[in-house]
Design a protein around this motif. Structure first.
Motif, PDB file in Angstrom:
ATOM      1  N   GLN A  70      -5.765 -22.531 -24.599  1.00 53.48           N
ATOM      2  CA  GLN A  70      -6.830 -22.484 -25.587  1.00 53.48           C
ATOM      3  C   GLN A  70      -8.191 -22.303 -24.917  1.00 53.48           C
ATOM      4  O   GLN A  70      -8.423 -22.793 -23.809  1.00 53.48           O
ATOM      5  N   ALA A  71      -9.107 -21.618 -25.609  1.00 47.28           N
ATOM      6  CA  ALA A  71     -10.446 -21.403 -25.074  1.00 47.28           C
ATOM      7  C   ALA A  71     -11.244 -22.707 -25.064  1.00 47.28           C
ATOM      8  O   ALA A  71     -12.031 -22.954 -24.151  1.00 47.28           O
ATOM      9  N   THR A  72     -11.054 -23.531 -26.070  1.00 47.38           N
ATOM     10  CA  THR A  72     -11.808 -24.786 -26.177  1.00 47.38           C
ATOM     11  C   THR A  72     -10.852 -25.954 -26.411  1.00 47.38           C
ATOM     12  O   THR A  72     -10.615 -26.359 -27.543  1.00 47.38           O
ATOM     13  N   PRO A  73     -10.297 -26.519 -25.345  1.00 51.72           N
ATOM     14  CA  PRO A  73      -9.356 -27.626 -25.522  1.00 51.72           C
ATOM     15  C   PRO A  73     -10.016 -28.913 -26.001  1.00 51.72           C
ATOM     16  O   PRO A  73      -9.332 -29.818 -26.448  1.00 51.72           O
ATOM     17  N   CYS A  74     -11.340 -28.993 -25.923  1.00 51.67           N
ATOM     18  CA  CYS A  74     -12.035 -30.223 -26.326  1.00 51.67           C
ATOM     19  C   CYS A  74     -12.468 -30.218 -27.780  1.00 51.67           C
ATOM     20  O   CYS A  74     -13.009 -31.209 -28.257  1.00 51.67           O
ATOM     21  N   SER A  75     -12.281 -29.127 -28.492  1.00 47.70           N
ATOM     22  CA  SER A  75     -12.761 -29.074 -29.875  1.00 47.70           C
ATOM     23  C   SER A  75     -11.837 -29.854 -30.801  1.00 47.70           C
ATOM     24  O   SER A  75     -10.633 -29.974 -30.563  1.00 47.70           O
ATOM     25  N   ALA A  76     -12.413 -30.356 -31.859  1.00 44.04           N
ATOM     26  CA  ALA A  76     -11.640 -31.114 -32.846  1.00 44.04           C
ATOM     27  C   ALA A  76     -10.622 -30.216 -33.528  1.00 44.04           C
ATOM     28  O   ALA A  76      -9.509 -30.647 -33.850  1.00 44.04           O
ATOM     29  N   THR A  77     -10.980 -28.939 -33.736  1.00 46.13           N
ATOM     30  CA  THR A  77     -10.067 -28.000 -34.388  1.00 46.13           C
ATOM     31  C   THR A  77      -8.808 -27.798 -33.550  1.00 46.13           C
ATOM     32  O   THR A  77      -7.689 -27.822 -34.071  1.00 46.13           O
ATOM     33  N   THR A  78      -8.989 -27.599 -32.255  1.00 48.47           N
ATOM     34  CA  THR A  78      -7.852 -27.383 -31.354  1.00 48.47           C
ATOM     35  C   THR A  78      -6.965 -28.626 -31.304  1.00 48.47           C
ATOM     36  O   THR A  78      -5.738 -28.527 -31.392  1.00 48.47           O
ATOM     37  N   GLN A  79      -7.564 -29.777 -31.200  1.00 52.75           N
ATOM     38  CA  GLN A  79      -6.763 -30.996 -31.074  1.00 52.75           C
ATOM     39  C   GLN A  79      -6.068 -31.355 -32.387  1.00 52.75           C
ATOM     40  O   GLN A  79      -4.951 -31.865 -32.380  1.00 52.75           O
ATOM     41  N   THR A  80      -6.693 -31.048 -33.513  1.00 54.30           N
ATOM     42  CA  THR A  80      -6.029 -31.247 -34.800  1.00 54.30           C
ATOM     43  C   THR A  80      -4.855 -30.289 -34.937  1.00 54.30           C
ATOM     44  O   THR A  80      -3.783 -30.669 -35.430  1.00 54.30           O
ATOM     45  N   ALA A  81      -5.052 -29.045 -34.490  1.00 50.16           N
ATOM     46  CA  ALA A  81      -3.960 -28.061 -34.527  1.00 50.16           C
ATOM     47  C   ALA A  81      -2.797 -28.516 -33.659  1.00 50.16           C
ATOM     48  O   ALA A  81      -1.628 -28.325 -34.022  1.00 50.16           O
ATOM     49  N   PRO A 108      -8.592 -33.361 -22.067  1.00 44.64           N
ATOM     50  CA  PRO A 108      -9.834 -34.089 -22.276  1.00 44.64           C
ATOM     51  C   PRO A 108     -10.035 -34.430 -23.737  1.00 44.64           C
ATOM     52  O   PRO A 108      -9.479 -33.792 -24.627  1.00 44.64           O
ATOM     53  N   ALA A 109     -10.848 -35.442 -23.974  1.00 41.04           N
ATOM     54  CA  ALA A 109     -11.101 -35.905 -25.339  1.00 41.04           C
ATOM     55  C   ALA A 109     -12.016 -34.928 -26.069  1.00 41.04           C
ATOM     56  O   ALA A 109     -12.594 -34.023 -25.472  1.00 41.04           O
ATOM     57  N   PRO A 118     -12.653 -29.606 -18.436  1.00 43.49           N
ATOM     58  CA  PRO A 118     -11.710 -30.672 -18.086  1.00 43.49           C
ATOM     59  C   PRO A 118     -11.794 -31.007 -16.605  1.00 43.49           C
ATOM     60  O   PRO A 118     -12.014 -30.116 -15.776  1.00 43.49           O
ATOM     61  N   PRO A 119     -11.682 -32.268 -16.248  1.00 39.47           N
ATOM     62  CA  PRO A 119     -11.745 -32.628 -14.833  1.00 39.47           C
ATOM     63  C   PRO A 119     -10.648 -31.928 -14.045  1.00 39.47           C
ATOM     64  O   PRO A 119      -9.490 -31.926 -14.436  1.00 39.47           O
ATOM     65  N   MET A 150      -1.135 -29.675 -17.154  1.00 37.15           N
ATOM     66  CA  MET A 150      -1.162 -28.277 -16.753  1.00 37.15           C
ATOM     67  C   MET A 150      -2.598 -27.872 -16.450  1.00 37.15           C
ATOM     68  O   MET A 150      -3.551 -28.497 -16.910  1.00 37.15           O
ATOM     69  N   VAL A 151      -2.723 -26.788 -15.715  1.00 38.97           N
ATOM     70  CA  VAL A 151      -4.037 -26.250 -15.391  1.00 38.97           C
ATOM     71  C   VAL A 151      -4.577 -25.508 -16.597  1.00 38.97           C
ATOM     72  O   VAL A 151      -3.863 -24.707 -17.213  1.00 38.97           O
ATOM     73  N   TRP A 152      -5.847 -25.761 -16.931  1.00 36.11           N
ATOM     74  CA  TRP A 152      -6.510 -25.064 -18.022  1.00 36.11           C
ATOM     75  C   TRP A 152      -6.786 -23.646 -17.569  1.00 36.11           C
ATOM     76  O   TRP A 152      -7.594 -23.403 -16.668  1.00 36.11           O
ATOM     77  N   GLU A 153      -6.113 -22.695 -18.150  1.00 35.46           N
ATOM     78  CA  GLU A 153      -6.164 -21.307 -17.672  1.00 35.46           C
ATOM     79  C   GLU A 153      -7.508 -20.642 -17.895  1.00 35.46           C
ATOM     80  O   GLU A 153      -7.907 -19.769 -17.143  1.00 35.46           O
ATOM     81  N   ARG A 154      -8.219 -21.031 -18.944  1.00 38.16           N
ATOM     82  CA  ARG A 154      -9.528 -20.425 -19.221  1.00 38.16           C
ATOM     83  C   ARG A 154     -10.605 -20.955 -18.268  1.00 38.16           C
ATOM     84  O   ARG A 154     -11.668 -20.392 -18.184  1.00 38.16           O
ATOM     85  N   GLY A 155     -10.305 -22.030 -17.614  1.00 34.38           N
ATOM     86  CA  GLY A 155     -11.302 -22.627 -16.728  1.00 34.38           C
ATOM     87  C   GLY A 155     -11.284 -22.045 -15.329  1.00 34.38           C
ATOM     88  O   GLY A 155     -12.100 -22.385 -14.497  1.00 34.38           O
ATOM     89  N   LEU A 156     -10.341 -21.182 -15.041  1.00 34.28           N
ATOM     90  CA  LEU A 156     -10.249 -20.607 -13.679  1.00 34.28           C
ATOM     91  C   LEU A 156     -11.189 -19.460 -13.478  1.00 34.28           C
ATOM     92  O   LEU A 156     -11.560 -18.722 -14.292  1.00 34.28           O
TER      93      LEU A 156
END
Length: 156
Positions: A70-81, A108-109, A118-119, A150-156
């Motif tokens: 996901q492009a934004t793993p910290c968004s409420a929309t992504t986490q709700t999905a 991440p939260a 994400p750290p 897993m490694v956040w792929e968009r963060g690389l």
């Protein structure tokens, strides 16, 4: 004479009873059947518990993979999905109550603006203490837990 014949008849009845094994087989069968049935149900219960553990691990891994792309793993929309997806996948695998999403922790939260880093570019999902109830033996519940990173792929 009479007394002797009665004694002989009693002895012959005892000998005949000793040779008769049908009664002994019935008693042995009556003793062993509950033990074998209990053992069989225990094996089935263990197999079902192992299967549910594998399902929890598999769903956790799939959800973490979904979060990692996901492009934004910290968004409420992504986490709700992700929580909705967890309930959908797990209900298809095993129709259970309570829903799996109430036992999920996502890292991440959620961040208010959705932008996050994400750290170490790692995202993780943990399922903690999901209750697994024994089907036949009615013991438990036993807590099932799983974690995937897993490694956040968009963060690389």
């Amino acid at each position: 004479m009479m007394r002797r014949s009665r004694t002989l008849r009693t002895l012959s009845a005892i000998r005949r009873f000793r040779r008769e094994t049908a009664a002994a087989s019935i008693v042995e069968f009556a003793i062993l059947v509950p033990i074998v049935v209990f053992l069989f149900l225990g094996i089935i219960d263990f197999a079902l518990a192992f299967n549910q553990r594998l399902n929890v691990v598999s769903v956790t891994r799939d959800l973490t993979r979904y979060l990692a792309v996901q492009a934004t793993p910290c968004s409420a929309t992504t986490q709700t999905a992700i929580r909705l997806r967890a309930d959908t996948i797990f209900t298809k695998v095993r129709n259970t109550d309570p829903p799996l999403s109430s036992y999920i922790t996502i890292q991440p939260a959620i961040v208010a603006n959705g932008a996050c880093s994400p750290p170490n570019n790692l995202v993780s999902i943990s399922v903690t203490a999901y209750p697994m109830q024994s089907l036949f033996l009615r013991i438990g519940p036993f807590p099932l837990s799983a974690r995937a990173r897993m490694v956040w792929e968009r963060g690389l």
